[in-house]
Design a protein around this motif. Structure first.
Motif, PDB file in Angstrom:
ATOM      1  N   ASP A   1      17.083  10.672  10.685  1.00  0.00           N
ATOM      2  CA  ASP A   1      15.679  10.590  10.298  1.00  0.00           C
ATOM      3  C   ASP A   1      15.563   9.762   9.021  1.00  0.00           C
ATOM      4  O   ASP A   1      16.523   9.622   8.266  1.00  0.00           O
ATOM      5  N   VAL A   2      14.360   9.215   8.790  1.00  0.00           N
ATOM      6  CA  VAL A   2      14.120   8.435   7.585  1.00  0.00           C
ATOM      7  C   VAL A   2      12.824   8.888   6.917  1.00  0.00           C
ATOM      8  O   VAL A   2      11.905   9.386   7.580  1.00  0.00           O
ATOM      9  N   VAL A   3      12.783   8.713   5.617  1.00  0.00           N
ATOM     10  CA  VAL A   3      11.573   8.895   4.818  1.00  0.00           C
ATOM     11  C   VAL A   3      11.388   7.627   4.005  1.00  0.00           C
ATOM     12  O   VAL A   3      12.329   7.150   3.365  1.00  0.00           O
ATOM     13  N   MET A   4      10.193   7.069   4.053  1.00  0.00           N
ATOM     14  CA  MET A   4       9.882   5.882   3.261  1.00  0.00           C
ATOM     15  C   MET A   4       9.429   6.306   1.865  1.00  0.00           C
ATOM     16  O   MET A   4       8.606   7.223   1.726  1.00  0.00           O
ATOM     17  N   ILE A   5       9.954   5.654   0.838  1.00  0.00           N
ATOM     18  CA  ILE A   5       9.454   5.835  -0.522  1.00  0.00           C
ATOM     19  C   ILE A   5       8.875   4.492  -0.954  1.00  0.00           C
ATOM     20  O   ILE A   5       9.603   3.526  -1.188  1.00  0.00           O
ATOM     21  N   ASN A   6       7.560   4.430  -1.032  1.00  0.00           N
ATOM     22  CA  ASN A   6       6.851   3.182  -1.310  1.00  0.00           C
ATOM     23  C   ASN A   6       6.295   3.185  -2.723  1.00  0.00           C
ATOM     24  O   ASN A   6       5.607   4.128  -3.126  1.00  0.00           O
ATOM     25  N   HIS A   7       6.575   2.118  -3.453  1.00  0.00           N
ATOM     26  CA  HIS A   7       5.981   1.973  -4.775  1.00  0.00           C
ATOM     27  C   HIS A   7       5.028   0.783  -4.769  1.00  0.00           C
ATOM     28  O   HIS A   7       5.392  -0.312  -4.337  1.00  0.00           O
ATOM     29  N   SER A   8       3.797   1.020  -5.214  1.00  0.00           N
ATOM     30  CA  SER A   8       2.837  -0.057  -5.427  1.00  0.00           C
ATOM     31  C   SER A   8       2.680  -0.930  -4.172  1.00  0.00           C
ATOM     32  O   SER A   8       2.432  -0.422  -3.086  1.00  0.00           O
ATOM     33  N   PHE A   9       2.848  -2.251  -4.302  1.00  0.00           N
ATOM     34  CA  PHE A   9       2.644  -3.156  -3.165  1.00  0.00           C
ATOM     35  C   PHE A   9       3.655  -2.927  -2.042  1.00  0.00           C
ATOM     36  O   PHE A   9       3.406  -3.302  -0.893  1.00  0.00           O
ATOM     37  N   GLY A  10       4.776  -2.281  -2.346  1.00  0.00           N
ATOM     38  CA  GLY A  10       5.731  -1.942  -1.298  1.00  0.00           C
ATOM     39  C   GLY A  10       5.135  -1.060  -0.217  1.00  0.00           C
ATOM     40  O   GLY A  10       5.673  -0.973   0.895  1.00  0.00           O
ATOM     41  N   SER A  11       3.998  -0.422  -0.519  1.00  0.00           N
ATOM     42  CA  SER A  11       3.308   0.420   0.465  1.00  0.00           C
ATOM     43  C   SER A  11       2.949  -0.355   1.718  1.00  0.00           C
ATOM     44  O   SER A  11       2.945   0.208   2.829  1.00  0.00           O
ATOM     45  N   PHE A  12       2.598  -1.631   1.561  1.00  0.00           N
ATOM     46  CA  PHE A  12       2.175  -2.405   2.725  1.00  0.00           C
ATOM     47  C   PHE A  12       3.317  -2.573   3.718  1.00  0.00           C
ATOM     48  O   PHE A  12       3.127  -2.422   4.930  1.00  0.00           O
ATOM     49  N   ALA A  13       4.507  -2.852   3.235  1.00  0.00           N
ATOM     50  CA  ALA A  13       5.653  -2.990   4.133  1.00  0.00           C
ATOM     51  C   ALA A  13       6.100  -1.634   4.658  1.00  0.00           C
ATOM     52  O   ALA A  13       6.396  -1.480   5.853  1.00  0.00           O
ATOM     53  N   GLY A  14       6.152  -0.625   3.782  1.00  0.00           N
ATOM     54  CA  GLY A  14       6.659   0.678   4.188  1.00  0.00           C
ATOM     55  C   GLY A  14       5.799   1.367   5.217  1.00  0.00           C
ATOM     56  O   GLY A  14       6.315   1.954   6.184  1.00  0.00           O
ATOM     57  N   CYS A  15       4.487   1.323   5.034  1.00  0.00           N
ATOM     58  CA  CYS A  15       3.588   1.937   6.019  1.00  0.00           C
ATOM     59  C   CYS A  15       3.634   1.189   7.344  1.00  0.00           C
ATOM     60  O   CYS A  15       3.620   1.800   8.423  1.00  0.00           O
ATOM     61  N   SER A  16       3.703  -0.128   7.275  1.00  0.00           N
ATOM     62  CA  SER A  16       3.649  -0.942   8.492  1.00  0.00           C
ATOM     63  C   SER A  16       4.932  -0.843   9.297  1.00  0.00           C
ATOM     64  O   SER A  16       4.911  -0.868  10.541  1.00  0.00           O
ATOM     65  N   ALA A  17       6.069  -0.712   8.623  1.00  0.00           N
ATOM     66  CA  ALA A  17       7.370  -0.781   9.294  1.00  0.00           C
ATOM     67  C   ALA A  17       7.696   0.444  10.133  1.00  0.00           C
ATOM     68  O   ALA A  17       8.598   0.388  10.974  1.00  0.00           O
ATOM     69  N   ILE A  18       6.990   1.556   9.931  1.00  0.00           N
ATOM     70  CA  ILE A  18       7.317   2.755  10.716  1.00  0.00           C
ATOM     71  C   ILE A  18       6.583   2.788  12.054  1.00  0.00           C
ATOM     72  O   ILE A  18       6.766   3.728  12.836  1.00  0.00           O
ATOM     73  N   LYS A  19       5.793   1.771  12.337  1.00  0.00           N
ATOM     74  CA  LYS A  19       5.068   1.745  13.605  1.00  0.00           C
ATOM     75  C   LYS A  19       6.052   1.834  14.771  1.00  0.00           C
ATOM     76  O   LYS A  19       6.965   1.026  14.896  1.00  0.00           O
ATOM     77  N   GLY A  20       5.860   2.839  15.624  1.00  0.00           N
ATOM     78  CA  GLY A  20       6.710   3.019  16.799  1.00  0.00           C
ATOM     79  C   GLY A  20       7.930   3.872  16.559  1.00  0.00           C
ATOM     80  O   GLY A  20       8.710   4.111  17.488  1.00  0.00           O
ATOM     81  N   PHE A  21       8.121   4.362  15.310  1.00  0.00           N
ATOM     82  CA  PHE A  21       9.313   5.144  14.987  1.00  0.00           C
ATOM     83  C   PHE A  21       8.967   6.585  14.596  1.00  0.00           C
ATOM     84  O   PHE A  21       9.749   7.244  13.909  1.00  0.00           O
ATOM     85  N   THR A  22       7.826   7.082  15.039  1.00  0.00           N
ATOM     86  CA  THR A  22       7.357   8.405  14.641  1.00  0.00           C
ATOM     87  C   THR A  22       7.189   9.311  15.851  1.00  0.00           C
ATOM     88  O   THR A  22       7.190   8.860  16.996  1.00  0.00           O
ATOM     89  N   SER A  23       7.015  10.594  15.597  1.00  0.00           N
ATOM     90  CA  SER A  23       6.727  11.523  16.698  1.00  0.00           C
ATOM     91  C   SER A  23       5.412  11.174  17.374  1.00  0.00           C
ATOM     92  O   SER A  23       5.264  11.313  18.599  1.00  0.00           O
ATOM     93  N   LYS A  24       4.442  10.709  16.583  1.00  0.00           N
ATOM     94  CA  LYS A  24       3.144  10.349  17.150  1.00  0.00           C
ATOM     95  C   LYS A  24       3.255   9.125  18.047  1.00  0.00           C
ATOM     96  O   LYS A  24       2.602   9.037  19.092  1.00  0.00           O
ATOM     97  N   ASP A  25       4.066   8.163  17.655  1.00  0.00           N
ATOM     98  CA  ASP A  25       4.278   6.939  18.429  1.00  0.00           C
ATOM     99  C   ASP A  25       5.775   6.625  18.441  1.00  0.00           C
ATOM    100  O   ASP A  25       6.283   5.960  17.534  1.00  0.00           O
ATOM    101  N   PRO A  26       6.503   7.122  19.468  1.00  0.00           N
ATOM    102  CA  PRO A  26       7.952   6.907  19.526  1.00  0.00           C
ATOM    103  C   PRO A  26       8.347   5.668  20.324  1.00  0.00           C
ATOM    104  O   PRO A  26       9.492   5.565  20.779  1.00  0.00           O
ATOM    105  N   SER A  27       7.443   4.707  20.481  1.00  0.00           N
ATOM    106  CA  SER A  27       7.647   3.600  21.417  1.00  0.00           C
ATOM    107  C   SER A  27       8.835   2.709  21.065  1.00  0.00           C
ATOM    108  O   SER A  27       9.377   2.022  21.939  1.00  0.00           O
ATOM    109  N   LYS A  28       9.283   2.693  19.790  1.00  0.00           N
ATOM    110  CA  LYS A  28      10.409   1.845  19.407  1.00  0.00           C
ATOM    111  C   LYS A  28      11.709   2.623  19.214  1.00  0.00           C
ATOM    112  O   LYS A  28      12.737   2.021  18.894  1.00  0.00           O
ATOM    113  N   LEU A  29      11.673   3.928  19.399  1.00  0.00           N
ATOM    114  CA  LEU A  29      12.895   4.715  19.263  1.00  0.00           C
ATOM    115  C   LEU A  29      13.828   4.416  20.435  1.00  0.00           C
ATOM    116  O   LEU A  29      13.385   4.281  21.573  1.00  0.00           O
TER     117      LEU A  29
END
Length: 267
Positions: A71-99
């Motif tokens: 499992d992974v947890v993203m730690i986003n600081h400041s502008f890093g939020s844009f990459a961190g939030c976007s990069a988990i698309k498809g890797f979550t329980s809600k949307d596992p399409s890329k697992l």
């Protein structure tokens, strides 16, 4: 083998990953493995033309970890939020399409330190413009100028007082050391929304509000949190008496915050 999630720590604009060092060391003592990539929007001779390569860079790290069953947890600081939030698309329980398969790990949650809640395909520049419109447009003659200066190559130099903006709660000598390490970054990543995704809608978020932040003042942070909650986001907040870079000035407190957040995600 540790059952703790891998922490992927994403730095903000004009910075490299070095400032994660104190926090990563403390978390390693608690059994955490951390990954601190140098994001592609900075530290280069030529600017990238959009944020998409950065999102792809981080998504690759998420894919590598989850494919190993971590499992992974993203730690986003400041502008890093844009990459961190976007990069988990498809890797979550809600949307596992890329697992990769049923034994894959997944993205459990997001930890944000004085950062953003990006919206689908919306750039930071557009997000800021919408926020200004909602508050009422300031008089251009009196509006503060952003402390960024473009270069001929398409990079941005930080043109303000970095000690005041980023490190106001550090001893002066230490603040000056970190200020000297700031990098130029692409001017295009602020203005392009391609690939941007509101991953904070797919997982719980813990947000660390920095009370003494001069770069992103507390009312601004609070307004982002309120808007995310109003949009249906699951956001838990804590406050810290720190400036924009508490991983440097308050690493012990930030480490405790990270551990509390991870424990919540893992229940």
């Amino acid at each position: 083998m540790s059952t703790l999630p891998t922490l992927i720590c994403l730095h903000g604009g004009f910075h490299g990953p070095g400032y994660w060092g104190p926090l990563v060391s403390l978390l390693a003592d608690k059994g955490f493995r951390s990954i601190t990539p140098h994001l592609l929007f900075g530290g280069t001779d030529k600017p990238i033309q959009s944020l998409e390569p950065v999102i792809e860079q981080v998504a690759k790290l998420v894919a590598e970890e989850t494919s190993k069953g971590k499992d992974v947890v993203m730690i986003n600081h400041s502008f890093g939020s844009f990459a961190g939030c976007s990069a988990i698309k498809g890797f979550t329980s809600k949307d596992p399409s890329k697992l990769s398969d049923q034994n894959s790990g997944k993205a459990l949650g997001i930890i944000t330190i004085s950062g953003f809640f990006p919206e689908h395909e919306v750039s930071l520049a557009a997000m800021a413009a919408a926020s200004r419109t909602a508050r009422g447009a300031p008089d251009p003659a009196t509006a503060p100028q952003l402390p960024f200066k473009p270069t001929e190559e398409g990079l941005l130099e930080y043109d303000g007082d970095p000690v005041h903006s980023f490190y106001n709660d550090l001893p002066l000598q230490e603040a000056q050391k970190w200020a000297a390490e700031l990098e130029n970054m692409s001017q295009f990543v602020f203005a392009t929304g391609g690939g941007v995704y509101a991953g904070w809608m797919d997982v719980p978020v813990w947000y660390l509000l920095c009370e003494a932040d001069n770069m992103m003042e507390l009312p601004q942070q609070q307004s982002y949190v309120k808007k995310a909650r109003d949009s249906g986001g699951d956001v838990t907040t804590r406050e810290i008496d720190a400036g924009h870079s508490p991983m440097l000035s308050r690493p012990v407190e930030v480490a405790k915050f990270v551990q509390e957040a991870v424990a919540s995600f893992s229940r």
